[in-house]
Design a protein around this motif. Structure first.
Motif, PDB file in Angstrom:
ATOM      1  N   MET A   1       0.846  -1.202   0.000  1.00 53.33           N
ATOM      2  CA  MET A   1       0.000   0.000   0.000  1.00 53.33           C
ATOM      3  C   MET A   1       0.887   1.259   0.000  1.00 53.33           C
ATOM      4  O   MET A   1       1.788   1.367   0.806  1.00 53.33           O
ATOM      5  CB  MET A   1      -0.900  -0.023   1.229  1.00 53.33           C
ATOM      6  CG  MET A   1      -2.093   0.866   1.070  1.00 53.33           C
ATOM      7  SD  MET A   1      -3.485   0.416   2.147  1.00 53.33           S
ATOM      8  CE  MET A   1      -2.775   0.426   3.769  1.00 53.33           C
ATOM      9  N   ASP A  29      -3.660   8.032   1.361  1.00 50.97           N
ATOM     10  CA  ASP A  29      -3.413   6.620   1.108  1.00 50.97           C
ATOM     11  C   ASP A  29      -3.832   6.297  -0.323  1.00 50.97           C
ATOM     12  O   ASP A  29      -4.864   6.782  -0.793  1.00 50.97           O
ATOM     13  CB  ASP A  29      -4.259   5.815   2.099  1.00 50.97           C
ATOM     14  CG  ASP A  29      -3.855   4.365   2.110  1.00 50.97           C
ATOM     15  OD1 ASP A  29      -3.248   3.940   3.106  1.00 50.97           O
ATOM     16  OD2 ASP A  29      -4.133   3.673   1.113  1.00 50.97           O
ATOM     17  N   ASP A  30      -3.038   5.491  -1.000  1.00 47.31           N
ATOM     18  CA  ASP A  30      -3.354   5.277  -2.425  1.00 47.31           C
ATOM     19  C   ASP A  30      -4.525   4.320  -2.654  1.00 47.31           C
ATOM     20  O   ASP A  30      -4.846   3.992  -3.797  1.00 47.31           O
ATOM     21  CB  ASP A  30      -2.113   4.845  -3.220  1.00 47.31           C
ATOM     22  CG  ASP A  30      -1.717   3.405  -2.962  1.00 47.31           C
ATOM     23  OD1 ASP A  30      -2.289   2.790  -2.049  1.00 47.31           O
ATOM     24  OD2 ASP A  30      -0.831   2.905  -3.671  1.00 47.31           O
ATOM     25  N   SER A  31      -5.186   3.898  -1.570  1.00 47.69           N
ATOM     26  CA  SER A  31      -6.407   3.101  -1.754  1.00 47.69           C
ATOM     27  C   SER A  31      -7.656   3.978  -1.606  1.00 47.69           C
ATOM     28  O   SER A  31      -8.778   3.519  -1.794  1.00 47.69           O
ATOM     29  CB  SER A  31      -6.456   1.976  -0.720  1.00 47.69           C
ATOM     30  OG  SER A  31      -6.614   2.540   0.560  1.00 47.69           O
ATOM     31  N   TRP A  32      -7.452   5.244  -1.265  1.00 50.28           N
ATOM     32  CA  TRP A  32      -8.600   6.120  -1.029  1.00 50.28           C
ATOM     33  C   TRP A  32      -9.339   6.445  -2.307  1.00 50.28           C
ATOM     34  O   TRP A  32      -8.767   6.500  -3.394  1.00 50.28           O
ATOM     35  CB  TRP A  32      -8.136   7.438  -0.399  1.00 50.28           C
ATOM     36  CG  TRP A  32      -7.794   7.332   1.051  1.00 50.28           C
ATOM     37  CD1 TRP A  32      -7.822   6.213   1.843  1.00 50.28           C
ATOM     38  CD2 TRP A  32      -7.324   8.391   1.882  1.00 50.28           C
ATOM     39  NE1 TRP A  32      -7.410   6.522   3.113  1.00 50.28           N
ATOM     40  CE2 TRP A  32      -7.109   7.837   3.168  1.00 50.28           C
ATOM     41  CE3 TRP A  32      -7.081   9.753   1.688  1.00 50.28           C
ATOM     42  CZ2 TRP A  32      -6.648   8.606   4.235  1.00 50.28           C
ATOM     43  CZ3 TRP A  32      -6.624  10.517   2.740  1.00 50.28           C
ATOM     44  CH2 TRP A  32      -6.407   9.942   4.009  1.00 50.28           C
ATOM     45  N   LYS A  33     -10.638   6.722  -2.109  1.00 50.85           N
ATOM     46  CA  LYS A  33     -11.476   7.277  -3.160  1.00 50.85           C
ATOM     47  C   LYS A  33     -11.804   8.681  -2.666  1.00 50.85           C
ATOM     48  O   LYS A  33     -12.750   8.860  -1.893  1.00 50.85           O
ATOM     49  CB  LYS A  33     -12.749   6.447  -3.312  1.00 50.85           C
ATOM     50  CG  LYS A  33     -12.482   4.969  -3.664  1.00 50.85           C
ATOM     51  CD  LYS A  33     -13.380   4.023  -2.880  1.00 50.85           C
ATOM     52  CE  LYS A  33     -14.727   3.782  -3.502  1.00 50.85           C
ATOM     53  NZ  LYS A  33     -14.716   2.975  -4.702  1.00 50.85           N
ATOM     54  N   LYS A 165     -13.964   1.022  -8.224  1.00 53.05           N
ATOM     55  CA  LYS A 165     -12.516   1.325  -8.317  1.00 53.05           C
ATOM     56  C   LYS A 165     -12.007   1.908  -7.013  1.00 53.05           C
ATOM     57  O   LYS A 165     -12.774   2.498  -6.239  1.00 53.05           O
ATOM     58  CB  LYS A 165     -12.266   2.346  -9.446  1.00 53.05           C
ATOM     59  CG  LYS A 165     -12.833   1.944 -10.803  1.00 53.05           C
ATOM     60  CD  LYS A 165     -12.016   0.830 -11.417  1.00 53.05           C
ATOM     61  CE  LYS A 165     -12.571   0.450 -12.792  1.00 53.05           C
ATOM     62  NZ  LYS A 165     -11.919  -0.755 -13.328  1.00 53.05           N
ATOM     63  N   THR A 166     -10.706   1.791  -6.790  1.00 57.38           N
ATOM     64  CA  THR A 166     -10.083   2.460  -5.636  1.00 57.38           C
ATOM     65  C   THR A 166      -8.849   3.197  -6.134  1.00 57.38           C
ATOM     66  O   THR A 166      -8.367   2.941  -7.244  1.00 57.38           O
ATOM     67  CB  THR A 166      -9.634   1.451  -4.555  1.00 57.38           C
ATOM     68  OG1 THR A 166      -8.689   0.550  -5.152  1.00 57.38           O
ATOM     69  CG2 THR A 166     -10.789   0.686  -3.973  1.00 57.38           C
ATOM     70  N   GLY A 167      -8.352   4.087  -5.294  1.00 52.51           N
ATOM     71  CA  GLY A 167      -7.105   4.765  -5.628  1.00 52.51           C
ATOM     72  C   GLY A 167      -7.275   5.900  -6.607  1.00 52.51           C
ATOM     73  O   GLY A 167      -6.714   5.890  -7.692  1.00 52.51           O
TER      74      GLY A 167
END
Ligand SMILES: Nc1ncnc2c1ncn2[C@@H]1O[C@H](COP(=O)(O)OP(=O)(O)OP(=O)(O)O)[C@@H](O)[C@H]1O
Ligand SMILES: [Mg+2]
Length: 315
Positions: A1, A29-33, A165-167
């Protein structure tokens, strides 16, 4: 992550009198939307361009994440859509299927691929460019106003698509749209940047609540200022009268009752001093309340009960 670490970021365009971003720090965080919201001209597109490294700034942006940006520039829109999309993705034609999978999810027909890009409707272009963007995995997507050219039906399709989708960071003025697709809100408002760990609707509720309490606070401050102004004016008037009386007394007693003149003069001076102090205090209180009022007008404080996953420094 992965994480995007922004530390003490300051930026202004040439000729601007103040910073658009001033010592702004944030971890994403690169998983955030992440929904990026704020009125026209607040710096949303600029923020995305800063992440892309297109502008010179002060401070640090450190990340191991690669960014892609929507809408991607199309250098020759007279070319076939397939060619345009493959060029953007830096793929050869054997990989076109990757884009087609995303097009399918976006309900964009394959036959647009065999047409010049500039014959696509604005809504179709949006879908095609989003399809290219998401055909590439492992990048963090910066999506600037995807809803601009979409009708209601297409907005629903794109919203459904992004839900899976995420990120990404998405900028949109369409609240209904944005609320469906995000799990964090970054609001750029009146030079304050705030992060909120939830969707837009919850953020809006908090925002309205804060605005309502600020309105009450504002009315209270305004009536306090009015009351203090009346007090200050009364003191000034009284002091003016006392000064006049003092000189009358001084004149009356001059040369005759020296003791009384001294006594009265001393007493008057004492009262005057006290009233001056009261006036100073009142005027200071007025200034203080006016400053508080100005702060409310300039920067609504949002009470956001966000619990940061990292040490967050929101300016
Ligand atoms: N290249 C530039 N040179 C000088 N000023 C610029 C430049 N680009 C943008 N600005 C100014 O910087 C401010 C922020 O612009 P930006 O485009 O980031 O706003 P935005 O939040 O994306 O607005 P919108 O919602 O209208 O897209 C605006 O006042 C804009 O006029
Ligand atoms: Mg913009």
């Amino acid at each position: 992550m992965g994480t995007i670490k922004i530390h003490d970021l300051s930026f202004r365009y040439d000729g601007m009198s103040s910073n658009l971003f001033d010592k702004f720090s944030l971890n994403i965080d690169d998983s955030w939307k992440l929904g990026l919201i704020g009125r026209n001209g607040r710096g949303k597109t600029t923020f995305l361009r800063l992440l892309l490294g297109q502008l010179a700034y002060h401070g640090q942006i450190s990340t191991n994440v690669a960014f892609t940006y929507f809408p991607q520039p199309v250098h020759d829109p007279s070319q076939m859509t397939a060619t345009v999309l493959l060029n953007i993705a830096k793929m050869d034609s054997s990989e076109l299927w990757r884009i087609q999978i995303e097009m399918d999810k976006l309900q964009l027909s394959d036959n647009v691929l065999e047409r010049p890009f500039n014959t696509l409707s604005p809504g179709e272009r949006t879908k095609a460019l989003l399809a290219v963007m998401f055909s590439e995995s492992g990048t963090f997507k910066l999506i600037d106003e995807p809803t601009n050219h979409l009708d209601v039906a297409a907005r629903d399709v794109v919203a459904d698509y992004l839900k899976g989708k995420t990120g990404f960071i998405v900028v949109s003025h369409d609240r209904y749209f944005i609320d469906q697709v995000i799990d964090h809100v970054l609001s750029i408002d009146r030079e304050k940047i705030r992060l909120f760990d939830d969707n837009y609707e919850t953020w809006q509720r908090e925002f309205d609540k804060t605005n309502a309490s600020e309105k009450v606070e504002k009315q209270h401050l305004q009536s306090e200022i009015k009351r203090l102004d009346v007090t200050a004016n009364k003191i000034k008037q009284w002091a003016g009268n006392a000064e006049a009386k003092k000189s009358q007394l001084a004149y009356k007693y001059q040369g005759r009752v020296m003791m009384d003149k001294g006594f009265l003069g001393h007493k008057a001076a004492k009262i005057m001093k006290r009233s001056k102090n009261t006036l100073n205090r009142t005027e200071m209180a007025i200034d203080e309340k006016k400053t508080l009022l100005k702060n409310i007008d300039e920067m609504p404080q949002l009470t956001l009960n966000y619990q940061p996953p990292y040490q967050q420094h929101l300016m």
